[in-house]
Design a protein around this motif. Structure first.
Motif, PDB file in Angstrom:
ATOM      1  N   VAL A 165       0.597  -0.977  -0.088  1.00 45.30           N
ATOM      2  CA  VAL A 165       0.052  -0.134   0.153  1.00 45.30           C
ATOM      3  C   VAL A 165       0.905   1.263  -0.153  1.00 45.30           C
ATOM      4  N   THR A 166       2.153   1.020   1.108  1.00 47.15           N
ATOM      5  CA  THR A 166       3.080   2.199   0.798  1.00 47.15           C
ATOM      6  C   THR A 166       3.398   2.967  -0.617  1.00 47.15           C
ATOM      7  N   SER A 167       4.504   1.525  -1.488  1.00 41.05           N
ATOM      8  CA  SER A 167       4.805   1.941  -2.324  1.00 41.05           C
ATOM      9  C   SER A 167       3.791   2.104  -3.370  1.00 41.05           C
ATOM     10  N   VAL A 168       2.587   1.523  -3.699  1.00 42.24           N
ATOM     11  CA  VAL A 168       1.646   1.661  -4.204  1.00 42.24           C
ATOM     12  C   VAL A 168       1.352   3.362  -4.648  1.00 42.24           C
ATOM     13  N   CYS A 169       0.771   4.328  -3.022  1.00 38.39           N
ATOM     14  CA  CYS A 169       0.238   5.242  -2.691  1.00 38.39           C
ATOM     15  C   CYS A 169       1.609   6.027  -3.259  1.00 38.39           C
ATOM     16  N   PHE A 170       2.724   5.912  -3.220  1.00 36.06           N
ATOM     17  CA  PHE A 170       3.441   6.589  -3.900  1.00 36.06           C
ATOM     18  C   PHE A 170       4.194   7.111  -4.938  1.00 36.06           C
ATOM     19  N   LEU A 171       3.666   5.793  -6.031  1.00 29.77           N
ATOM     20  CA  LEU A 171       3.687   6.042  -7.532  1.00 29.77           C
ATOM     21  C   LEU A 171       3.189   7.263  -8.127  1.00 29.77           C
ATOM     22  N   LEU A 230     -11.997   3.471   0.795  1.00 29.11           N
ATOM     23  CA  LEU A 230     -13.466   2.111   1.187  1.00 29.11           C
ATOM     24  C   LEU A 230     -13.671   0.638   0.011  1.00 29.11           C
ATOM     25  N   CYS A 231     -13.617   0.921  -0.963  1.00 31.65           N
ATOM     26  CA  CYS A 231     -13.983   0.665  -1.533  1.00 31.65           C
ATOM     27  C   CYS A 231     -12.720  -0.686  -1.868  1.00 31.65           C
ATOM     28  N   ALA A 232     -11.342   0.211  -1.465  1.00 31.41           N
ATOM     29  CA  ALA A 232     -10.492  -0.999  -1.231  1.00 31.41           C
ATOM     30  C   ALA A 232     -11.142  -2.490   0.156  1.00 31.41           C
ATOM     31  N   ILE A 241      -5.067  -1.041  -7.962  1.00 37.39           N
ATOM     32  CA  ILE A 241      -5.672   0.109  -8.795  1.00 37.39           C
ATOM     33  C   ILE A 241      -6.054   0.832  -6.914  1.00 37.39           C
ATOM     34  N   PRO A 242      -7.216   0.195  -6.197  1.00 33.48           N
ATOM     35  CA  PRO A 242      -7.989   1.604  -6.022  1.00 33.48           C
ATOM     36  C   PRO A 242      -7.176   2.486  -4.678  1.00 33.48           C
ATOM     37  N   TYR A 243      -5.618   1.720  -4.081  1.00 34.47           N
ATOM     38  CA  TYR A 243      -4.733   2.852  -3.778  1.00 34.47           C
ATOM     39  C   TYR A 243      -4.234   3.551  -4.652  1.00 34.47           C
ATOM     40  N   PHE A 244      -3.572   3.551  -5.357  1.00 36.16           N
ATOM     41  CA  PHE A 244      -2.927   4.879  -6.733  1.00 36.16           C
ATOM     42  C   PHE A 244      -3.633   5.810  -6.769  1.00 36.16           C
ATOM     43  N   ILE A 245      -5.634   5.268  -6.667  1.00 36.54           N
ATOM     44  CA  ILE A 245      -6.182   6.112  -7.333  1.00 36.54           C
ATOM     45  C   ILE A 245      -6.295   6.758  -6.139  1.00 36.54           C
ATOM     46  N   HIS A 246      -6.389   6.439  -4.945  1.00 34.15           N
ATOM     47  CA  HIS A 246      -6.652   7.118  -3.749  1.00 34.15           C
ATOM     48  C   HIS A 246      -5.159   8.306  -3.823  1.00 34.15           C
ATOM     49  N   PRO A 252      -5.871  14.157 -11.485  1.00 31.42           N
ATOM     50  CA  PRO A 252      -7.128  13.450 -12.353  1.00 31.42           C
ATOM     51  C   PRO A 252      -6.482  11.821 -12.277  1.00 31.42           C
ATOM     52  N   PHE A 253      -7.364  11.487 -12.537  1.00 31.78           N
ATOM     53  CA  PHE A 253      -6.799   9.931 -12.616  1.00 31.78           C
ATOM     54  C   PHE A 253      -5.864  10.110 -14.237  1.00 31.78           C
ATOM     55  N   GLU A 254      -4.697   9.330 -13.665  1.00 30.25           N
ATOM     56  CA  GLU A 254      -4.289   8.719 -15.153  1.00 30.25           C
ATOM     57  C   GLU A 254      -3.754   7.668 -15.049  1.00 30.25           C
ATOM     58  N   VAL A 255      -3.105   7.055 -16.067  1.00 30.51           N
ATOM     59  CA  VAL A 255      -3.021   5.293 -16.375  1.00 30.51           C
ATOM     60  C   VAL A 255      -1.360   6.215 -16.608  1.00 30.51           C
ATOM     61  N   THR A 256       0.017   5.234 -15.880  1.00 28.64           N
ATOM     62  CA  THR A 256       0.688   5.690 -15.727  1.00 28.64           C
ATOM     63  C   THR A 256       1.570   4.428 -16.090  1.00 28.64           C
TER      64      THR A 256
END
Length: 396
Positions: free
Chosen positions: A119-125, A210-212, A253-258, A267-271
């Motif tokens: 979760v930490t790693s994805v949030c830093f992406l 919450l969705c996650a 996915i949810p934590y990247f969006i978070h 805005p949400f952007e796929v990287t």
């Protein structure tokens, strides 16, 4: 007549029993070739056939047995003057330590480490510069991590509650299977952790978090609960695919969006790093779902679990997992080669080549007849998973 004290042993430890004797013992050593019987009268005396009776001098203390009495668990009990002295009760700290150790086995600490790292790693992406790493950002990451940890604890507990009979064969050391923790305690941990996770996710204010946790809880329950159309872990391919949903999709996915939309306000952007992380972690998850069944074949067979290890055998499943991981590492090397930054190329290519080599060498040492060897390789894959969450940040 030799007077002897009767030892206070449970009935199952008393193979000799005759009327008139309320307590009996059996010596583990037979000193004569012919059979000798021990008769116990109401006066607690012993008589040996074909032998003279021995009188006891009441002025002397009773003689101690010359040999220890063997118990069923392989230990020995030596009669002494303080036999009747009660065993010392464990201290409060010892009891707490034992219970905490049992709870750590229920919650599976290594799975919680994976939650923290992932979760930490994805949030830093989505982070592009250090200026974006503010106290508010770190607090938002912490809220997400804690909420996800408690939901994962709930699912780990639920899995052991549903598998308690199988674990008595496969993993009898687990606290619920061994009786170290009661079923009521396991249910309390499961329910309490789930409610706490939902409350923390709601209070975080992030719809993605919450969705996650809701998706994680529902998917994990479908994986373990023995209800019609559920208990996906018992099906050949549903078990690994469920872990792909959990570890490959829900943790990404949810934590990247978070992070990107709620914490950074973008805005949400796929990287590219996000796509790469989702792909490589899905491979890890699928292999994880297969490898975890290697040590559990006997219990799975007994309970009709149609895992791939049961159907194909360990000898075929292990090479399949190794080849899948090598394929994933090969794709990571190719992805690293397309990077425009030299440092990204070097770290991504060299790092994944080293991981692939380490994994391949370790797999050659796995003994499929040894539980510790199989479980050790499974835990080694978790360690590679932690390292991967660091390498994904170099793919830019």
């Amino acid at each position: 007549m030799l007077q002897m004290q009767c030892l206070n042993l449970a009935p199952k430890f008393n193979p000799l029993q005759s009327p008139g004797c309320s307590r009996k013992f059996a010596s583990p050593i037979v000193t004569q070739r012919h059979k000798s019987s021990i008769k116990c009268s109401s006066q607690s005396s012993f008589s040996f056939p074909n032998q003279n009776k021995i009188s006891h001098n009441n002025n002397k203390p009773p003689c101690k047995p010359l040999v220890p009495l063997a118990l069923q668990d392989g230990h020995a009990l030596q009669q002494s003057e303080d036999d009747n002295k009660p065993a010392a009760a464990p201290s409060f700290l010892e009891v707490v330590k034992r219970k905490l150790n049992a709870i750590s086995h229920v919650t599976r600490y290594y799975a919680q480490i994976n939650i923290i790292v992932s979760v930490t790693s994805v949030c830093f992406l989505p982070v592009q510069s250090l200026s974006q790493v503010t106290p508010a950002f770190l607090l938002g990451v912490l809220k997400a991590v804690v909420a996800q940890i408690f939901m994962n604890i709930s699912l780990c507990s639920l899995n052991q509650i549903c598998d308690v009979e199988i674990d008595k064969i496969n993993k009898p050391y687990l606290p619920l299977a061994s009786g170290e923790l009661s079923m009521g305690t396991g249910i309390a941990i499961c329910a309490g952790s789930a409610l706490l996770s939902l409350a923390l996710a709601f209070l975080s204010g992030s719809p993605a978090v919450l969705c996650a946790v809701i998706a994680w809880g529902l998917t994990g329950a479908a994986y373990s609960v023995p209800l019609p159309f559920l208990r996906w872990k018992s099906h050949t391919f549903m078990a690994p695919f469920t872990l792909v949903i959990l570890m490959g999709l829900i943790l990404q996915i949810p934590y990247f969006i978070h992070s990107q939309t709620y914490l950074l306000g973008k805005p949400f952007e796929v990287t590219g790093p996000f796509v790469f992380a989702t792909a490589i972690m899905s491979i890890y998850a699928f292999v994880n779902g297969l490898l975890k069944d290697l040590p559990d074949v006997e219990g799975d067979k007994a309970f009709g679990m149609q895992t791939l290890c049961v159907l194909l055998g360990k000898e075929k499943v292990l090479p399949l997992c190794v080849n899948m991981m090598l394929l994933g590492y090969g794709g990571a090397v190719v992805a690293g080669a397309t990077s425009t930054l030299m440092i990204s190329k070097l770290v991504t290519i060299i790092g994944h080549i080293i991981l692939a080599l380490m994994m391949w060498l370790r797999s050659r040492k796995v003994d499929l007849d040894n539980f510790d060897s199989q479980f050790g390789f499974y835990m080694f894959l978790w360690q590679l998973n932690y390292v991967e969450y660091i390498l994904i940040h170099f793919l830019r």
